[in-house]
Design a protein around this motif. Structure first.
Motif, PDB file in Angstrom:
ATOM      1  N   ARG A   1       4.441  -0.131  11.839  1.00 36.38           N
ATOM      2  CA  ARG A   1       5.401  -1.194  11.526  1.00 36.38           C
ATOM      3  C   ARG A   1       4.654  -2.517  11.403  1.00 36.38           C
ATOM      4  O   ARG A   1       3.933  -2.921  12.314  1.00 36.38           O
ATOM      5  N   LEU A   2       4.861  -3.206  10.274  1.00 46.59           N
ATOM      6  CA  LEU A   2       4.263  -4.514  10.040  1.00 46.59           C
ATOM      7  C   LEU A   2       5.366  -5.488   9.615  1.00 46.59           C
ATOM      8  O   LEU A   2       6.053  -5.233   8.616  1.00 46.59           O
ATOM      9  N   ASP A   3       5.507  -6.564  10.369  1.00 44.76           N
ATOM     10  CA  ASP A   3       6.456  -7.611   9.998  1.00 44.76           C
ATOM     11  C   ASP A   3       5.704  -8.772   9.348  1.00 44.76           C
ATOM     12  O   ASP A   3       4.583  -9.114   9.759  1.00 44.76           O
ATOM     13  N   PHE A   4       6.319  -9.371   8.344  1.00 49.25           N
ATOM     14  CA  PHE A   4       5.744 -10.516   7.626  1.00 49.25           C
ATOM     15  C   PHE A   4       4.368 -10.159   7.051  1.00 49.25           C
ATOM     16  O   PHE A   4       3.379 -10.862   7.259  1.00 49.25           O
TER      17      PHE A   4
ATOM     18  N   ARG B   1       3.909   9.283   9.038  1.00 44.51           N
ATOM     19  CA  ARG B   1       5.216   9.876   8.782  1.00 44.51           C
ATOM     20  C   ARG B   1       6.338   8.828   8.733  1.00 44.51           C
ATOM     21  O   ARG B   1       7.408   9.113   8.182  1.00 44.51           O
ATOM     22  N   ARG B   2       6.099   7.688   9.324  1.00 41.64           N
ATOM     23  CA  ARG B   2       7.128   6.642   9.316  1.00 41.64           C
ATOM     24  C   ARG B   2       6.468   5.301   9.016  1.00 41.64           C
ATOM     25  O   ARG B   2       5.540   4.891   9.708  1.00 41.64           O
ATOM     26  N   LEU B   3       6.977   4.598   7.995  1.00 42.32           N
ATOM     27  CA  LEU B   3       6.419   3.318   7.566  1.00 42.32           C
ATOM     28  C   LEU B   3       7.539   2.291   7.489  1.00 42.32           C
ATOM     29  O   LEU B   3       8.542   2.502   6.795  1.00 42.32           O
ATOM     30  N   GLU B   4       7.368   1.179   8.198  1.00 43.25           N
ATOM     31  CA  GLU B   4       8.358   0.097   8.215  1.00 43.25           C
ATOM     32  C   GLU B   4       7.646  -1.211   7.872  1.00 43.25           C
ATOM     33  O   GLU B   4       6.720  -1.621   8.589  1.00 43.25           O
ATOM     34  N   LEU B   5       8.085  -1.868   6.787  1.00 46.12           N
ATOM     35  CA  LEU B   5       7.426  -3.076   6.296  1.00 46.12           C
ATOM     36  C   LEU B   5       8.468  -4.159   6.035  1.00 46.12           C
ATOM     37  O   LEU B   5       9.537  -3.880   5.484  1.00 46.12           O
ATOM     38  N   LEU B   6       8.111  -5.393   6.409  1.00 45.21           N
ATOM     39  CA  LEU B   6       8.947  -6.556   6.128  1.00 45.21           C
ATOM     40  C   LEU B   6       8.175  -7.507   5.222  1.00 45.21           C
ATOM     41  O   LEU B   6       7.201  -8.130   5.634  1.00 45.21           O
ATOM     42  N   GLY B   7       8.590  -7.575   3.959  1.00 47.12           N
ATOM     43  CA  GLY B   7       8.010  -8.523   3.021  1.00 47.12           C
ATOM     44  C   GLY B   7       6.795  -8.048   2.263  1.00 47.12           C
ATOM     45  O   GLY B   7       5.891  -8.863   2.022  1.00 47.12           O
TER      46      GLY B   7
ATOM     47  N   ALA C   1       5.075  14.509   3.692  1.00 46.91           N
ATOM     48  CA  ALA C   1       5.748  14.706   4.980  1.00 46.91           C
ATOM     49  C   ALA C   1       6.407  13.433   5.499  1.00 46.91           C
ATOM     50  O   ALA C   1       6.904  13.431   6.634  1.00 46.91           O
ATOM     51  N   LEU C   2       6.435  12.401   4.695  1.00 46.77           N
ATOM     52  CA  LEU C   2       7.031  11.129   5.129  1.00 46.77           C
ATOM     53  C   LEU C   2       8.523  11.323   5.387  1.00 46.77           C
ATOM     54  O   LEU C   2       9.268  11.799   4.515  1.00 46.77           O
ATOM     55  N   ASP C   3       8.975  10.977   6.592  1.00 49.23           N
ATOM     56  CA  ASP C   3      10.395  11.132   6.917  1.00 49.23           C
ATOM     57  C   ASP C   3      11.081   9.806   7.232  1.00 49.23           C
ATOM     58  O   ASP C   3      12.304   9.776   7.427  1.00 49.23           O
ATOM     59  N   GLY C   4      10.331   8.720   7.269  1.00 50.43           N
ATOM     60  CA  GLY C   4      10.926   7.412   7.504  1.00 50.43           C
ATOM     61  C   GLY C   4      10.306   6.358   6.609  1.00 50.43           C
ATOM     62  O   GLY C   4       9.096   6.085   6.702  1.00 50.43           O
ATOM     63  N   PHE C   5      11.099   5.773   5.730  1.00 57.54           N
ATOM     64  CA  PHE C   5      10.619   4.720   4.831  1.00 57.54           C
ATOM     65  C   PHE C   5      11.609   3.560   4.897  1.00 57.54           C
ATOM     66  O   PHE C   5      12.745   3.669   4.409  1.00 57.54           O
ATOM     67  N   LEU C   6      11.176   2.466   5.522  1.00 60.54           N
ATOM     68  CA  LEU C   6      12.061   1.319   5.757  1.00 60.54           C
ATOM     69  C   LEU C   6      11.359   0.050   5.272  1.00 60.54           C
ATOM     70  O   LEU C   6      10.359  -0.393   5.872  1.00 60.54           O
ATOM     71  N   ILE C   7      11.853  -0.538   4.187  1.00 57.62           N
ATOM     72  CA  ILE C   7      11.257  -1.757   3.642  1.00 57.62           C
ATOM     73  C   ILE C   7      12.354  -2.816   3.472  1.00 57.62           C
ATOM     74  O   ILE C   7      13.526  -2.493   3.248  1.00 57.62           O
ATOM     75  N   THR C   8      11.922  -4.060   3.585  1.00 58.95           N
ATOM     76  CA  THR C   8      12.813  -5.210   3.410  1.00 58.95           C
ATOM     77  C   THR C   8      12.112  -6.230   2.524  1.00 58.95           C
ATOM     78  O   THR C   8      10.930  -6.532   2.738  1.00 58.95           O
ATOM     79  N   GLN C   9      12.814  -6.715   1.520  1.00 51.91           N
ATOM     80  CA  GLN C   9      12.304  -7.752   0.630  1.00 51.91           C
ATOM     81  C   GLN C   9      11.059  -7.272  -0.132  1.00 51.91           C
ATOM     82  O   GLN C   9       9.935  -7.704   0.124  1.00 51.91           O
TER      83      GLN C   9
END
Length: 620
Positions: free
Chosen positions: A296-299, A319-325, A343-351
């Motif tokens: 998880r990386l914010d900004f 398997r899970r990637l969360e990115l902001l911006g 095998a990626l089961d979580g992909f969460l992006i914003t902006q």
């Protein structure tokens, strides 16, 4: 150098003409003075003096008759020749003072020019100038006196702001002075300070504190000794997460101290503020953490295609990637990453403004086992994305999606209600978290036709900023979500009625633990009562911000129905007062946070409780 030597003659002024016609000239004035002296001689031997004066007077008279130009304005600056008085012998001190004065005058003359100084000296001794001062009378009357306006002729009181008329003579009253030019009463405005180009380009990364906190001091010491960080020994994952939050709080995470958070054995990494990490540092992150499964990386606005390509090769187990911006990542880099991580089961992006329909197709085709999907604040999202998302339910095991966030699209009406209802019929059976905030085409029909029949496992529902929702529609949804026949809460014994109600709905639709219906001003008491009756026993987080017409009685019922509540937002609920907050403090033992922004009925006596944060009390 005199004016006669310069041969400069000015024009005849009106005052000169007036004096000449009246027979008043410097010569006549001097003659009158000499006549008075002759008529009143001083005592003592004065025969020689009288004779000389008589001869000089006759000579001047003859010259005036012979020269008709004598009275012209050009000759007014010329002074009559009179016998020079005897020079008195000066003392040594006076002579020294006179010489010093002449030297200073000579230096000034050398700086400005001799002609100008001589001209100024002649003007100082000019009889015409001295005479004109006698006729000039523009003295301001004393403050408080009365005066007639030179323009409108009305009488006014003289103040310190009274201005002289232009042209003179006289003074102006305040209305006339204001109409003639700038307002004399107006105070001067301080000039606006312009920022230089350097100041405009300056980016402030953090705010320096005069007295640094203990956490910031520890971070500073650790950052300065980053090469010897092994001396601290092993750091637990909990302390590592707290250290990451502290670094993010001061925005002090850099490429120099970021290796403190890296470890080849880590499978989970969270960086809460990656603003100061350039692309090479983000590539190094993948090299030093090859076994990561969750990142998880914010900004992270500085990451680009180079970073994504490095992650594609160096993070094979992700398997899970969360990115902001991630603004700079292009379509080809996204597609390459999805192809290398089936095998990626979580992909969460914003902006991410460059994430388009081709990226969505690549994600669904290469990662069919998605359980978490967030496409928040995506500018290009529309109904075509939903059509691609429906194909997740065509697999052998059906749709496994449990977390779905399609909130705040770039265009508020990009997703239509009919397409969303059809999507819920395909993937809604397994959903536990649904966030469709900001989709302004959603109405009561989506609740009754999309969520009610298809989403029976939801625990979190977020529909904030959806203005088409109505109070009666939301109330009907919560009342009928459990089934057609429900026990009445009006039966004898309120606790018995509530328990039987919860037991009846537990087999059909479990209560929600997290509800966010903020910024929906049409919702009110009926919706809140039905919501609490359906999910109150399991509710832990509730946001009804801007439910402005909700009654005080229904707000107090929150404390009765929600024993497990720990976060509450009742901002801009007009009827919220000290008694509502008191009920929540006393009957919600797990409460940790209450937001009451815009609740103007709260006073300084608003109840407080240890370990409970109350935000927004204006009197505090």
């Amino acid at each position: 150098m005199s004016r006669r030597a310069n041969a400069v003659r000015g024009p005849t002024s009106a005052l000169t003409e007036f004096l000449r016609e009246s027979g008043i000239t410097p010569t006549t004035i001097a003659r009158r003075v000499r006549t008075r002296e002759v008529q009143q001689p001083e005592a003592g031997p004065s025969t020689a003096v009288e004779s000389n004066d008589t001869d000089q007077q006759e000579g001047n008279s003859n010259r005036a008759q012979d020269d008709p130009e004598e009275y012209a304005s050009d000759h007014l600056d010329e002074s009559d020749e009179e016998p020079a008085p005897k020079k008195r012998k000066l003392s040594k001190a006076a002579e020294a003072k006179l010489k010093a004065k002449e030297k200073a005058k000579a230096k000034a003359k050398a700086k400005k020019g001799g002609d100008d100084d001589d001209y100024e000296d002649d003007e100082d001794e000019d009889a015409y100038t001295a005479l004109s001062k006698m006729w000039k009378d523009n003295t301001k009357p004393p403050v408080g006196s009365f005066c007639d306006c030179a323009k409108c002729k009305k009488q006014f009181t003289v103040t310190k702001y009274t201005t002289a008329a232009n042209p003179p003579p006289g003074f102006l009253c305040h209305p006339c002075a204001k109409s003639s030019g700038p307002d004399p009463f107006k105070k001067p405005v301080a000039p606006r300070k312009r920022r230089t180009a350097t100041e405009k380009r300056k980016v402030v990364n953090f705010e320096e504190r005069r007295f640094p906190s203990l956490a910031s001091m520890c971070i500073s010491i650790i950052s300065s000794h980053i090469d010897n960080i092994e001396a601290l020994g092993d750091i637990s994952s909990m302390n590592m997460d707290e250290l990451s939050k502290s670094l993010a709080h001061n925005r002090s995470l850099t490429s120099q101290n970021s290796p403190l958070l890296y470890n080849a054995e880590h499978t989970n990494l969270i960086l809460y503020d990656a603003t100061n990490l350039p692309p090479p540092a983000l590539c190094t992150l993948a090299l030093l953490n090859p076994n990561l499964t969750t990142l998880r990386l914010d900004f992270c606005g500085r990451m680009d295609d180079e970073v994504m390509n490095a992650w594609t090769k160096s993070l094979p187990n992700l398997r899970r990637l969360e990115l902001l911006g991630p603004f700079l990542v292009r379509v080809q880099a996204w597609q390459t990453f999805f192809e290398s991580h089936p095998a990626l089961d979580g992909f969460l992006i914003t902006q991410s403004p460059r994430f388009d329909l081709d990226c969505m197709k690549s994600l669904v085709n290469n990662c069919p086992n998605l359980t978490e999907l967030r496409l928040k604040e995506i500018g290009k999202i529309d109904d075509s994305f939903i059509e691609v998302l429906k194909t997740l339910g065509n697999g052998q095991g059906g749709c496994q999606l449990r977390y779905l966030d399609l909130s705040s699209p770039g265009i508020p009406d990009a997703l239509t209600q009919s397409v969303l209802i059809e999507l819920m019929s395909i993937i809604g059976s397994q959903l536990t978290h649904l966030d469709l905030s900001g989709n302004q085409l959603i109405s009561d029909g989506f609740l009754l036709e999309g969520i009610k029949p298809h989403a029976k496992n939801l625990t979190c529902l977020k529909l904030s900023n959806v203005p088409e929702l109505t109070d009666n529609g939301v109330a009907e949804f919560f009342k009928t979500w459990a089934g057609d026949s429900l026990p009445s809460t009006k039966a004898k014994g309120r606790k018995t009625a509530i328990s039987s109600f919860q037991a009846a709905i537990s087999d059909v639709n479990p209560p929600l633990s997290h509800i966010d219906f903020a910024r929906n001003p049409e919702l009110s008491s009926a919706a809140l009562t039905a919501l609490l009756e359906h999910s109150g026993q399991k509710l832990t987080q509730l946001s009804i911000n801007q439910w402005r017409n909700t009654s005080e009685e229904s707000l107090k019922s929150i404390a009765k129905y929600c024993p497990k509540l720990n976060k509450l937002d009742i901002g801009w609920c007009r009827e919220a007062d000290d008694w509502v907050v008191k009920e929540i403090m006393e009957k919600c033992p797990k409460i940790e946070e209450v937001k009451v922004f815009g609740c103007q009925r709260l006073t300084q006596q608003c109840p407080r409780k240890r370990n409970v944060n109350i935000y927004g009390v204006e009197s505090h």
